[in-house]
Motif scaffolding. Sequence first.
Motif, PDB file in Angstrom:
ATOM      1  N   GLN A  54       0.885  -1.327  -0.379  1.00 41.23           N
ATOM      2  CA  GLN A  54      -0.271   0.063  -0.213  1.00 41.23           C
ATOM      3  C   GLN A  54       0.942   1.443   0.514  1.00 41.23           C
ATOM      4  O   GLN A  54       1.944   1.262   0.754  1.00 41.23           O
ATOM      5  CB  GLN A  54      -1.023   0.108   0.843  1.00 41.23           C
ATOM      6  CG  GLN A  54      -1.705  -0.939   0.778  1.00 41.23           C
ATOM      7  CD  GLN A  54      -2.801  -1.198   2.491  1.00 41.23           C
ATOM      8  OE1 GLN A  54      -2.836   0.367   2.842  1.00 41.23           O
ATOM      9  NE2 GLN A  54      -3.223  -2.613   2.510  1.00 41.23           N
ATOM     10  N   ASN A  58      -3.946   7.012   3.483  1.00 40.32           N
ATOM     11  CA  ASN A  58      -5.424   6.581   3.489  1.00 40.32           C
ATOM     12  C   ASN A  58      -6.251   7.186   5.126  1.00 40.32           C
ATOM     13  O   ASN A  58      -5.348   7.285   6.109  1.00 40.32           O
ATOM     14  CB  ASN A  58      -4.864   5.355   4.152  1.00 40.32           C
ATOM     15  CG  ASN A  58      -5.873   4.776   5.067  1.00 40.32           C
ATOM     16  OD1 ASN A  58      -6.660   4.785   4.357  1.00 40.32           O
ATOM     17  ND2 ASN A  58      -5.998   3.970   5.517  1.00 40.32           N
ATOM     18  N   THR A  64      -9.930   5.369  -3.710  1.00 38.45           N
ATOM     19  CA  THR A  64      -8.311   4.798  -3.613  1.00 38.45           C
ATOM     20  C   THR A  64      -8.510   3.873  -5.376  1.00 38.45           C
ATOM     21  O   THR A  64      -9.311   3.573  -5.958  1.00 38.45           O
ATOM     22  CB  THR A  64      -9.382   3.326  -2.790  1.00 38.45           C
ATOM     23  OG1 THR A  64      -9.291   3.918  -1.821  1.00 38.45           O
ATOM     24  CG2 THR A  64      -8.154   2.278  -3.105  1.00 38.45           C
ATOM     25  N   LEU A 126     -11.228  -7.035  -0.570  1.00 40.77           N
ATOM     26  CA  LEU A 126     -11.853  -5.662  -0.572  1.00 40.77           C
ATOM     27  C   LEU A 126     -12.514  -5.540   0.796  1.00 40.77           C
ATOM     28  O   LEU A 126     -12.476  -3.725   0.695  1.00 40.77           O
ATOM     29  CB  LEU A 126     -12.077  -4.961  -2.097  1.00 40.77           C
ATOM     30  CG  LEU A 126     -11.064  -5.715  -2.891  1.00 40.77           C
ATOM     31  CD1 LEU A 126     -11.524  -4.613  -4.365  1.00 40.77           C
ATOM     32  CD2 LEU A 126      -9.763  -4.756  -2.246  1.00 40.77           C
ATOM     33  N   LEU A 131     -12.703  -1.154   1.238  1.00 43.47           N
ATOM     34  CA  LEU A 131     -12.536  -0.368   0.295  1.00 43.47           C
ATOM     35  C   LEU A 131     -13.659  -0.802  -0.920  1.00 43.47           C
ATOM     36  O   LEU A 131     -14.015  -1.690  -0.613  1.00 43.47           O
ATOM     37  CB  LEU A 131     -11.164  -1.330  -0.615  1.00 43.47           C
ATOM     38  CG  LEU A 131      -9.870  -0.859   0.420  1.00 43.47           C
ATOM     39  CD1 LEU A 131      -8.768  -1.531  -0.202  1.00 43.47           C
ATOM     40  CD2 LEU A 131      -9.681   0.635   0.843  1.00 43.47           C
ATOM     41  N   ALA A 134     -14.052   1.245  -5.679  1.00 37.30           N
ATOM     42  CA  ALA A 134     -12.319   1.607  -6.021  1.00 37.30           C
ATOM     43  C   ALA A 134     -12.101   1.382  -7.456  1.00 37.30           C
ATOM     44  O   ALA A 134     -12.954   0.920  -8.142  1.00 37.30           O
ATOM     45  CB  ALA A 134     -11.281   0.894  -5.295  1.00 37.30           C
TER      46      ALA A 134
END
Length: 326
Positions: A54, A58, A64, A126, A131, A134
């Motif tokens: 990563q 954040n 993202t 995810l 997440l 994205a």
Amino acid sequence: MLLLKLIAGLLAGGIVLGLVAAGVTLLISARIEARYPPAGPFASVTGGRIATVQAGPNPSPRGTVVLLHGASANAADPMTDLGRRLAGEGFRVVALDRPGFGWSDRLTGAAMATPKAQAGAVAEALKDLGLGPALIVGHSWAGALATALALDHPDRVAGLVLLAPAVMPLPDLGPIPWYYRVALMPPVTWLLSRTVATPVGLYYLKPAGQSVFRPQEAPAGYLEASRAALVLRPATMLANVQDLMALPDALKRQSAAYDRITAPTVIITGDRDGIVPAERHARPLARLIPGARLVVLPGIGHMVHTVATQAVVDEVVRLADSLPVR
């Protein structure tokens, strides 16, 4: 009697050579893993873990970007140039090791070889990471994975950026020579991956790395930065073969549904790509996905994200800026 002794001697010699090769493979694998340890946090999924690398803020006000690597690679490949550049643009960037690659578990073994199966694992990862939706960026084999994700898990996909994607049915290669058929039998493939494949692969790693960049040259330090040697470990080599063998049948089924993809899509390809030719893959796909935008880079080969990084960054930014604020 003499013939029996000869056969016994050959068998004994083969066993000794096999044991030596297996020992060399274990040594090489241990050195590779010590040199390239996990570089980021893991996501928990059914059956194991998915490894990530990563970068960027954040949370990020820009959103993202999820990077999915192609065959014979791992998360460091798209992260090294493209991911770091996108992080510099203010995106949160999460690169995933596909199941069985890098430091991700293979999860369900050979059943994980299709884009559809891997899309399920990626969607679960995810979700575990919090997440989505994205921007999903998939290169080469992961072009099929990214489109499968958009078809089966649209809630995780805000948009697609497909780089030299392998997405359309592959041509019939005709009868496979007997020695390839033998080598691809699961028990034989398993045995080869744990004996001779790793040392032979290490010998050919540099020329193989160069070949995927043609007509460009591989950047200095690419193999080290991309942690390319991770693919030489036996379980990863086996996963790579399984993925490549499963892809043709998977694409026959999956390609019939591309007109159902609703995510905004950009397809970026080089007109000199000899591995996943634009005429066979990118151009037909652009006609199938409603509203897809096709970008053809003149003179560029297969590794568009490395040799034309800024062009890809510009397209990701353009797509992100066109999406509704979430």
